[in-house]
Design an enzyme around this catalytic site. Structure first.
Site, PDB file in Angstrom:
ATOM      1  N   LYS A  80       0.814  -1.355   0.051  1.00  0.00           N
ATOM      2  CA  LYS A  80       0.148   0.107   0.078  1.00  0.00           C
ATOM      3  C   LYS A  80       1.026   1.273   0.066  1.00  0.00           C
ATOM      4  O   LYS A  80       1.881   1.291   0.821  1.00  0.00           O
ATOM      5  CB  LYS A  80      -0.810  -0.070   1.401  1.00  0.00           C
ATOM      6  N   SER A 160      -9.926   2.409   2.568  1.00  0.00           N
ATOM      7  CA  SER A 160      -8.876   3.068   1.760  1.00  0.00           C
ATOM      8  C   SER A 160      -7.910   2.169   1.053  1.00  0.00           C
ATOM      9  O   SER A 160      -7.286   2.534   0.101  1.00  0.00           O
ATOM     10  CB  SER A 160      -8.089   3.995   2.524  1.00  0.00           C
ATOM     11  N   SER A 184     -10.522   0.333   7.018  1.00  0.00           N
ATOM     12  CA  SER A 184      -9.734   0.324   5.951  1.00  0.00           C
ATOM     13  C   SER A 184      -9.058  -0.927   5.241  1.00  0.00           C
ATOM     14  O   SER A 184      -8.868  -1.070   4.100  1.00  0.00           O
ATOM     15  CB  SER A 184      -8.776   1.250   5.739  1.00  0.00           C
TER      16      SER A 184
END
Lengths: 494, 538
Positions: A80, A160, A184
């Site tokens: 990420k 997210s 998330s």
């Protein structure tokens, strides 16, 4: 030869270790998938095929030399883009940090490389991890590989960690890192039919992760199944003296102790999570999940978490408050974007830089956070929210006197279409309603796939455990996984 | 640091939860509310046109903690390095960086708190003070607003009649908290841009907040000097105001005697004792003038101009920042364990007040000498080494030579160093050499007056006293035969004076002593000279 990109973490690790295939073959396969899907899914901000190959070659060489291999040896993963990676652009999906290349490596990513994993690239996300659909990224939204059956509307991958969820679901990576502040990891996992766990707050070091809300941020793995999550979490977790909130505890051997037999365990079903007008498919899958756990030997009990309805409002005070302060460092002075209008003074530079560098959702949260901390409002908002947070934590504490794990839906609905909620931030925030309480209490929580809804989209079930009891969460997750038999996959339309 | 934090017993979740219900009862300064004025009132008054005015003063002292590393990073704190060479990723607030408390900085602040008899808070917490400025990389300063490390304490300033402090007075200290220093802007490096040096960014400061207990510039000066002395004794701050390691924010208000406290102003960052006193004097006078002219004082932040000795407005209350203080979520509350506190306490040296009492009571020194010798830790340390050396050299108890050593240090050595433009810390005369010199005097080898001459030569050459005495033949003559011979010469040369003396003019005795000593080039043992003269003349 079989398509190696169909394999998960455990299968790759074991296959590489036993010489069934090389780490390089695995990396090449995933590199190809990443390249092929980029145009359609936009899961990566930057692809780093050479890094994946480099790590793979090292593992192959180590194996040839008879050296011991790490927990993640030969497994290429997506990172990420919230984790600082030395020498590779790290943006938090923002214009503010576009082109920023750190000279340091986050603790979690360093541990993964140390364990023999390789990096396929930096994954797209909601800007500064603020969002539930991946539509706030400066680098364009990620597209969920899943579509409604018979439709071709583009669906949100969740957020997210939407780049992570899409990449794992589309077989661009066997696993990816995520971070979870208020859902998330769990919500995007549920939206894409994969598994993801947010461990106890403090299990994974936050050092080198671009901060959103420090008291809530927690890294965790996203992978295809429970076992893969257990393996990867072992590689990510551990005490870090560089993070004052890091837990000074040994890392348990979660993989070794996986056990789907739940005899003697009690599973709590929180009454307050069953809300009016609940999505019928979601309600049904929740009931089915309870039955599966019963089948695994557990006793199912109803519990009460009375302050649940205050969790979301409290979260949307605490998280923005911390974010408004955490993001103050992006000021154009030392790194990242600098906007310097003609004849600008310092204040002008700040204003221009931050106006240009932050997206709308980030600005919204900075404004909310600044407001709730300002003189005259602090007690009414921040102090009150902190009290609520304490009450939520106490709710869980009392509930865990009656049960060992809690079962709930991960999200109120399956994935929604891109653009469907962008004009209505509140309905977007509501997506986190089931995820946020565990975040506020710092508890381990995971999402496992539980089947498809009537539109053919995946649904996730959430398991919340006691502080430090990732094992209990993983075991219950494994029991569901074994009974759900979730083998559905998105069609490769890209 | 883990030993300071109950990371295991009180995991983050629980700790965060505790912070959630903590009542928010503190205001930044307890004044200007109701203040208790401790001790007696000074006689300091401003003579206005309409009446007399009292001044009320409180000081917030920022003292840089003596430590090798910064408060939350491992970067060096050494003074005077090239710009931006002592900056860690944390100090530059790079994305994802996290603070980790430096145990030594906490220890120093706790020790300081103990030295002012303050309450040490076993549970304290760091807060963020949010504001934007180019010298503040994080966009917030990590400080302690709500739960400071050190609570209520006090220190005593000594009576000083000349300065208008009629008797000893206790000054209250409200709190000490630790916080990060900011970087430094440099405006002279580029025609249109400013540069920033982050070497100081993140260095640990103690903010020591006094009660508004001072009522004259002299008291404020005495408070600062005493505080600085304590910090230096403890070793928690070098107290070097020129290098900025100690600076004061000066809160001043005026009132007619007996009235409620007036509105205060705060003059920021004053960096010497003299300037603090000047700032108070000017600011109090200015406030009196404003009020007597029918105006009123606005609560504001002011700046002191050392060039003119005046203060000027920097920003008013209306322009004041809203700092949006809140608990720093990157840090757990600080919990101090008994063991840690015990170590802090055990490591404290004897402090100035106790030392002064001991010098008076056990060593028999005069209050004045005891005060001079204990005012600075360096002086006290020097004196104690001298005392040891002197006692050793004469094979006596320290208490038996304490007066000799104290008098010599204060009147002889200080005077001689002063004349040579030197200080104690670069004195060529060491305590060992001083002890040797005093032993020569004690044994009667040289006289007290000759010892002054020897000392000057020691300072010039760095040689030992004995060597100088030998080389220059300064040894005192105690041989009665030699002295008698000289006395006889003097008496023979002054028969009239001898007759006058014998006729009852006792005062002439001094004349004979002087003449004899002169004849012996000052080296005659005064005692022997006296005795023999009395015999011969009598």
């Amino acid at each position: 030869m079989t398509d190696l990109t169909q394999l998960g973490v455990k299968a790759i690790r074991d296959g590489v270790a036993s010489g069934d295939f090389t780490a390089r073959e695995v990396a090449e396969g995933f590199n190809a998938n990443v390249a092929a899907a980029q145009g359609a899914l936009n899961a990566f901000i930057v692809a780093t095929p050479e890094r994946a190959l480099e790590a793979a070659d090292k593992v192959d060489a180590d194996r040839a030399a008879g050296k011991p291999l790490g927990k993640m040896a030969g497994v290429p993963i997506g990172m990420k883009d919230l984790f600082a990676t030395r020498g590779v652009q790290t943006t938090a999906a923002s214009h503010m940090l576009e082109g920023f290349t750190p000279e340091y490596e986050s603790t979690v990513s360093a541990k993964l490389w140390e364990a023999g994993a390789g990096m396929l690239g930096k994954l797209n996300l909601d800007q500064f991890a603020m969002g539930s659909s991946n539509e706030t990224s400066h680098f364009g939204n990620v597209v969920n590989p899943w579509r409604r059956s018979g439709g071709n509307a583009q669906m949100a991958p969740g957020g997210s960690s939407g780049g992570s969820s899409a990449a794992v679901a589309a077989r661009l990576a066997p696993a990816a890192t995520g971070t979870d502040t208020g859902g998330s990891i769990r919500q995007p996992a549920a939206f894409t039919g994969i598994t993801g766990i947010k461990p106890t707050y403090g299990r994974c070091s936050r050092w080198g992760i671009v901060a959103f809300a420090s008291s809530l941020d927690q890294a965790g793995p996203m992978a295809r199944d429970v076992t893969d999550c257990a393996i990867m979490l072992e590689a990510m977790a551990g005490f870090d003296p560089k993070d004052s909130t890091s837990l000074d505890l040994p890392v348990p051997e979660w993989e070794k102790h996986l056990d789907a037999d739940l005899k003697g365990k009690r599973v709590g079903i929180p009454r307050e999570y069953r809300m009016d007008g609940m999505d019928a498919d979601v309600a049904e899958s929740w009931d089915r999940g309870a039955q599966w756990l019963k089948d695994a030997g557990a006793e199912v009990v109803e519990i009460s978490l009375p302050h649940t309805k205050y969790a979301l409002p409290a979260y949307y005070i605490i998280a923005p408050a911390e974010a408004s302060s955490n993001l103050a460092r992006y000021d154009g002075v030392r790194y990242g974007l600098r906007e310097l209008p003609e004849k600008a003074n310092l204040q002008d530079m700040y204003a221009a830089t931050r106006a240009e560098g932050f997206g709308a959702e980030v600005k919204r949260r900075i404004l909310i956070g600044t407001y709730v901390l300002s003189a005259g409002f602090y007690d009414a908002y921040y102090t009150q929210a902190q009290k609520v947070r304490t009450l939520i934590a106490r709710d869980f504490e009392l509930a865990f006197a009656q049960c060992d794990v809690i079962l709930a839906p991960t999200a109120p609905t399956a994935a929604f279409a891109l653009g469907e909620k962008t004009d209505d931030p509140l309905s977007m925030y509501l997506n986190d309603v089931f995820a946020v309480p565990a975040s506020l209490a710092g508890l381990p929580a995971m999402s496992v796939p539980a089947g498809l809804n009537r539109d053919g989209l995946p649904l996730g079930l959430q398991i919340i455990g006691r502080t430090f009891d990732e094992q209990g969460v993983l075991n219950a997750g494994l029991a569901i996984e074994q009974r759900a038999g979730f083998t559905a996959r998105p069609d490769t339309w890209w | 640091m883990r030993t300071l934090v109950h990371g295991y017993a009180a995991p983050p979740v629980a700790a965060q939860a505790i912070t959630g219900v903590t009542p928010r009862g503190f205001t930044r300064l307890a004044w200007p509310g109701i203040a208790l004025i401790a001790g007696c009132m000074s006689t300091y008054r401003i003579h206005g046109a309409t009446s007399e005015w009292e001044v009320v003063i409180g000081l917030e002292v920022h003292a840089q903690v003596t430590s090798n590393a910064k408060l939350f990073s491992s970067a060096s704190t050494a003074f005077g390095a090239e710009p931006n060479t002592q900056v860690s990723l944390i100090d530059a607030a790079m994305p994802g960086m996290l603070p980790v408390p430096n145990r030594e900085c906490i220890r120093q602040a706790v020790r300081t708190g103990m030295a002012i008899d303050a309450q040490i808070n076993r549970w304290s917490r760091f807060d963020r003070k949010n504001y934007f400025y180019a010298d503040l990389p994080q966009g917030y300063q990590i400080s302690q607003l709500y739960h400071p490390l050190v609570g209520e304490g006090s220190l005593m300033i000594e009576a000083d009649e000349k300065a208008g402090i009629p008797e000893d007075k206790v000054i209250g200290i409200e709190r000490i908290h630790v916080e990060q220093d900011a970087g430094k802007l440099m405006h002279d490096q580029h025609p249109t841009m400013s540069y920033v040096d982050l070497n100081r960014s993140g260095v640990a400061l103690m903010e020591i907040v006094s009660r508004p207990d001072m009522t004259s510039p002299a008291e404020a000066g005495a408070y600062l000097r005493k505080l600085r002395a304590i910090l230096r004794y403890v070793g928690s701050c070098d107290g070097n105001m020129e290098e900025g390691s100690m600076r004061a924010d000066v809160n001043v208000s005026v009132r007619r005697p007996g009235e409620e406290l007036g509105t205060r102003t705060e003059t920021k960052n004053v960096n010497s004792v003299r300037f603090v006193m000047a700032a108070i004097e000017h600011e109090a006078r200015r406030q009196v003038d404003v009020i007597e002219d029918g105006g009123s004082i606005v609560q504001e932040t002011r700046l002191f101009d050392p060039g003119t000795g005046t203060t000027r407005s920097m920003r008013s209350k209306e322009d004041a920042h809203d700092y949006r203080y809140f608990p720093d979520p990157d840090l757990l509350p600080l919990e101090l364990e008994e063991e840690f506190l015990d170590e802090c306490r055990a490591s404290l040296p004897e402090l100035p007040d106790a030392k002064r009492r001991r010098y008076e009571q056990d060593l028999g020194l005069s209050p004045y000498n005891a005060a001079v010798l204990t005012a600075e830790v360096e002086t006290a340390r020097w004196f104690e080494r001298l005392l040891g050396e002197t006692a050793k050299a004469q094979d006596k108890q320290p208490a038996d030579v304490a007066k000799q050593a104290a008098n010599w240090l204060i009147s002889d050595l200080f005077g001689a160093l002063n004349k040579a433009g030197l200080e104690l810390d670069n004195s060529p005369v060491t305590p060992e050499k001083g002890g040797e010199l005093l032993a020569l005097v004690g044994a009667g080898t040289i006289s007290g007056s000759i010892s002054k001459q020897v000392l000057e030569t020691m300072i010039e050459t760095g040689d030992n006293a004995a060597a100088i005495v030998d080389r220059e033949g300064l040894k005192q003559e105690s041989d009665t035969g030699a002295i008698e011979a000289k006395i006889d010469e003097v008496m023979a040369a002054n028969p009239d004076k001898v007759a006058e003396y014998r006729g009852g003019k006792d005062k002439l005795f001094g004349f004979f002593v002087g003449q004899t000593m002169k004849a012996m080039q000052g080296k005659g043992n005064p005692q022997v000279v006296n005795e023999l003269l009395k015999q011969k003349l009598g």
